[in-house]
Write a protein that holds these residues in place. Structure first.
Motif, PDB file in Angstrom:
ATOM      1  N   ARG A  88       0.663  -1.171   0.072  1.00 56.55           N
ATOM      2  CA  ARG A  88      -0.078  -0.044  -0.086  1.00 56.55           C
ATOM      3  C   ARG A  88       0.875   1.095  -0.105  1.00 56.55           C
ATOM      4  O   ARG A  88       2.035   1.152   0.693  1.00 56.55           O
ATOM      5  CB  ARG A  88      -0.800  -0.011   1.222  1.00 56.55           C
ATOM      6  N   VAL A  89       0.385   2.131  -0.488  1.00 53.32           N
ATOM      7  CA  VAL A  89       1.052   3.596  -0.418  1.00 53.32           C
ATOM      8  C   VAL A  89      -0.026   4.595  -0.269  1.00 53.32           C
ATOM      9  O   VAL A  89      -1.295   4.258  -0.263  1.00 53.32           O
ATOM     10  CB  VAL A  89       1.876   3.965  -1.972  1.00 53.32           C
ATOM     11  N   GLY A  90       0.503   5.927   0.183  1.00 57.00           N
ATOM     12  CA  GLY A  90      -0.533   6.834   0.519  1.00 57.00           C
ATOM     13  C   GLY A  90      -0.715   7.026   2.144  1.00 57.00           C
ATOM     14  O   GLY A  90       0.225   6.334   2.979  1.00 57.00           O
ATOM     15  N   ASP A  91      -1.765   7.682   2.762  1.00 58.64           N
ATOM     16  CA  ASP A  91      -2.121   7.760   3.775  1.00 58.64           C
ATOM     17  C   ASP A  91      -2.647   6.656   4.730  1.00 58.64           C
ATOM     18  O   ASP A  91      -3.779   6.088   4.016  1.00 58.64           O
ATOM     19  CB  ASP A  91      -2.843   9.090   4.311  1.00 58.64           C
ATOM     20  N   LEU A  92      -2.275   6.046   5.683  1.00 59.28           N
ATOM     21  CA  LEU A  92      -2.927   4.816   6.231  1.00 59.28           C
ATOM     22  C   LEU A  92      -3.031   5.277   7.835  1.00 59.28           C
ATOM     23  O   LEU A  92      -2.347   5.980   8.536  1.00 59.28           O
ATOM     24  CB  LEU A  92      -1.836   3.603   6.277  1.00 59.28           C
ATOM     25  N   GLU A  93      -4.019   4.450   8.351  1.00 58.93           N
ATOM     26  CA  GLU A  93      -4.317   4.458   9.454  1.00 58.93           C
ATOM     27  C   GLU A  93      -3.936   3.418  10.417  1.00 58.93           C
ATOM     28  O   GLU A  93      -3.759   2.139   9.863  1.00 58.93           O
ATOM     29  CB  GLU A  93      -5.782   4.240   9.730  1.00 58.93           C
ATOM     30  N   ILE A  94      -3.775   3.613  11.732  1.00 58.57           N
ATOM     31  CA  ILE A  94      -3.413   2.502  12.779  1.00 58.57           C
ATOM     32  C   ILE A  94      -4.239   1.257  12.446  1.00 58.57           C
ATOM     33  O   ILE A  94      -5.332   1.347  12.377  1.00 58.57           O
ATOM     34  CB  ILE A  94      -3.311   2.974  14.168  1.00 58.57           C
ATOM     35  N   GLY A  95      -3.558  -0.050  12.265  1.00 63.09           N
ATOM     36  CA  GLY A  95      -4.284  -1.112  11.901  1.00 63.09           C
ATOM     37  C   GLY A  95      -4.484  -1.592  10.357  1.00 63.09           C
ATOM     38  O   GLY A  95      -4.981  -2.591  10.240  1.00 63.09           O
ATOM     39  N   ASP A  96      -4.281  -0.373   9.502  1.00 65.07           N
ATOM     40  CA  ASP A  96      -4.657  -0.907   8.159  1.00 65.07           C
ATOM     41  C   ASP A  96      -3.450  -1.726   7.606  1.00 65.07           C
ATOM     42  O   ASP A  96      -2.334  -1.836   8.066  1.00 65.07           O
ATOM     43  CB  ASP A  96      -4.239   0.486   7.392  1.00 65.07           C
ATOM     44  N   LEU A  97      -3.628  -2.394   6.409  1.00 61.80           N
ATOM     45  CA  LEU A  97      -2.852  -3.455   6.021  1.00 61.80           C
ATOM     46  C   LEU A  97      -1.966  -2.576   5.145  1.00 61.80           C
ATOM     47  O   LEU A  97      -2.235  -1.866   4.293  1.00 61.80           O
ATOM     48  CB  LEU A  97      -3.463  -4.548   5.265  1.00 61.80           C
ATOM     49  N   ALA A  98      -0.524  -2.844   5.583  1.00 58.42           N
ATOM     50  CA  ALA A  98       0.381  -1.836   4.758  1.00 58.42           C
ATOM     51  C   ALA A  98       1.155  -2.823   3.648  1.00 58.42           C
ATOM     52  O   ALA A  98       1.361  -2.501   2.308  1.00 58.42           O
ATOM     53  CB  ALA A  98       1.453  -1.440   5.564  1.00 58.42           C
ATOM     54  N   VAL A  99       1.370  -4.169   3.922  1.00 53.82           N
ATOM     55  CA  VAL A  99       1.836  -5.214   2.753  1.00 53.82           C
ATOM     56  C   VAL A  99       1.320  -6.522   3.163  1.00 53.82           C
ATOM     57  O   VAL A  99       0.743  -7.133   4.273  1.00 53.82           O
ATOM     58  CB  VAL A  99       3.344  -5.155   2.957  1.00 53.82           C
ATOM     59  N   VAL A 100       0.968  -7.345   1.994  1.00 50.50           N
ATOM     60  CA  VAL A 100       0.591  -8.653   2.127  1.00 50.50           C
ATOM     61  C   VAL A 100       1.135  -9.513   0.971  1.00 50.50           C
ATOM     62  O   VAL A 100       1.414  -9.079  -0.239  1.00 50.50           O
ATOM     63  CB  VAL A 100      -1.013  -9.088   1.805  1.00 50.50           C
ATOM     64  N   VAL A 101       2.006 -10.607   1.549  1.00 49.85           N
ATOM     65  CA  VAL A 101       2.585 -11.327   0.691  1.00 49.85           C
ATOM     66  C   VAL A 101       2.353 -12.847   1.005  1.00 49.85           C
ATOM     67  O   VAL A 101       1.857 -13.246   2.086  1.00 49.85           O
ATOM     68  CB  VAL A 101       4.166 -11.218   0.499  1.00 49.85           C
ATOM     69  N   ALA A 102       2.070 -13.833  -0.164  1.00 50.59           N
ATOM     70  CA  ALA A 102       1.754 -15.120   0.098  1.00 50.59           C
ATOM     71  C   ALA A 102       2.829 -16.065  -0.856  1.00 50.59           C
ATOM     72  O   ALA A 102       2.993 -15.691  -2.304  1.00 50.59           O
ATOM     73  CB  ALA A 102       0.457 -15.334  -0.080  1.00 50.59           C
ATOM     74  N   VAL A 103       3.141 -17.265  -0.599  1.00 52.13           N
ATOM     75  CA  VAL A 103       3.818 -17.980  -1.281  1.00 52.13           C
ATOM     76  C   VAL A 103       3.372 -19.442  -1.077  1.00 52.13           C
ATOM     77  O   VAL A 103       2.983 -19.823  -0.039  1.00 52.13           O
ATOM     78  CB  VAL A 103       5.426 -18.192  -1.096  1.00 52.13           C
ATOM     79  N   SER A 104       3.121 -20.068  -2.306  1.00 54.57           N
ATOM     80  CA  SER A 104       2.563 -21.774  -2.048  1.00 54.57           C
ATOM     81  C   SER A 104       3.613 -22.683  -2.689  1.00 54.57           C
ATOM     82  O   SER A 104       4.302 -22.130  -3.763  1.00 54.57           O
ATOM     83  CB  SER A 104       1.082 -21.843  -2.772  1.00 54.57           C
ATOM     84  N   CYS A 105       4.048 -23.656  -2.108  1.00 58.92           N
ATOM     85  CA  CYS A 105       5.068 -24.562  -2.575  1.00 58.92           C
ATOM     86  C   CYS A 105       4.920 -25.937  -2.252  1.00 58.92           C
ATOM     87  O   CYS A 105       3.686 -25.994  -1.550  1.00 58.92           O
ATOM     88  CB  CYS A 105       6.320 -24.317  -1.685  1.00 58.92           C
ATOM     89  N   PRO A 106       5.450 -26.804  -2.694  1.00 56.83           N
ATOM     90  CA  PRO A 106       5.076 -28.343  -2.561  1.00 56.83           C
ATOM     91  C   PRO A 106       4.989 -28.600  -1.066  1.00 56.83           C
ATOM     92  O   PRO A 106       4.190 -29.486  -0.633  1.00 56.83           O
ATOM     93  CB  PRO A 106       6.167 -29.082  -3.377  1.00 56.83           C
ATOM     94  N   HIS A 107       5.731 -28.041  -0.241  1.00 57.62           N
ATOM     95  CA  HIS A 107       5.854 -28.482   1.261  1.00 57.62           C
ATOM     96  C   HIS A 107       6.206 -27.235   1.967  1.00 57.62           C
ATOM     97  O   HIS A 107       6.358 -26.180   1.718  1.00 57.62           O
ATOM     98  CB  HIS A 107       7.135 -29.239   1.318  1.00 57.62           C
ATOM     99  N   ARG A 108       5.759 -27.213   3.472  1.00 52.96           N
ATOM    100  CA  ARG A 108       5.600 -26.149   4.356  1.00 52.96           C
ATOM    101  C   ARG A 108       6.839 -25.427   4.532  1.00 52.96           C
ATOM    102  O   ARG A 108       7.097 -24.400   4.544  1.00 52.96           O
ATOM    103  CB  ARG A 108       4.978 -26.646   5.351  1.00 52.96           C
ATOM    104  N   ALA A 109       8.095 -26.032   4.440  1.00 48.37           N
ATOM    105  CA  ALA A 109       9.020 -25.689   4.874  1.00 48.37           C
ATOM    106  C   ALA A 109       9.771 -24.785   3.955  1.00 48.37           C
ATOM    107  O   ALA A 109      10.095 -23.617   3.996  1.00 48.37           O
ATOM    108  CB  ALA A 109      10.053 -26.748   5.236  1.00 48.37           C
TER     109      ALA A 109
END
Length: 145
Positions: A88-109
């Motif tokens: 996210r860019v711009g003005d944010l409030e306390i509690g707002d999401l700033a970044v979300v990343v996710a990765v899926s792979c064959p195994h959890r490690a």
């Protein structure tokens, strides 16, 4: 949910609108993935022991290209089935999401390792800067060179 293409980088973005954990999680769905790791960064009410009252993120025009470079490297270096990252860019409030990343792979490690590397490299290499205003009226830029 099967992946829609063979390329593992599914969703990238620098946005001035609220982020969605569900959107990012859906983007990395893949029938061949046994593990999915997701990281959500939120705006906190303090930093370094000082109360934060306001926060704004800004990005260099090259930020999306740098985010893609980081994502492609993570996908190449790990057994990534699918990857997504939005900031996210711009003005944010306390509690707002700033970044979300996710990765899926064959195994959890693998998923944990790739997700950790993705958020760490994003924070260190993508030109996005945080401007914080503290309760006492002082200000600070974080990440600006």
């Amino acid at each position: 949910m099967a992946s829609t293409s063979d390329h593992p980088v599914k969703l990238l973005g620098i946005r001035d609108t609220p982020l969605s954990v569900d959107e990012v999680f859906r983007a990395v769905g893949d029938d061949a993935a046994g593990g999915t790791a997701l990281f959500v960064g939120t705006v906190r009410d303090h930093d370094g022991g000082a109360a934060v009252t306001r926060l704004a993120y800004s990005a260099h025009p090259s930020a999306e290209a740098e985010l893609r470079r980081v994502a492609e490297k993570i996908a190449a270096d790990h057994s990534v089935r699918a990857l997504a990252a939005v900031h996210r860019v711009g003005d944010l409030e306390i509690g707002d999401l700033a970044v979300v990343v996710a990765v899926s792979c064959p195994h959890r490690a693998e998923a944990f390792a790739a997700c950790r590397k993705l958020i760490d490299d994003l924070k260190h290499e993508v030109p996005i800067w945080k401007h914080q205003t503290f309760l006492d009226g002082t200000e600070e830029w974080v990440g600006a060179c």
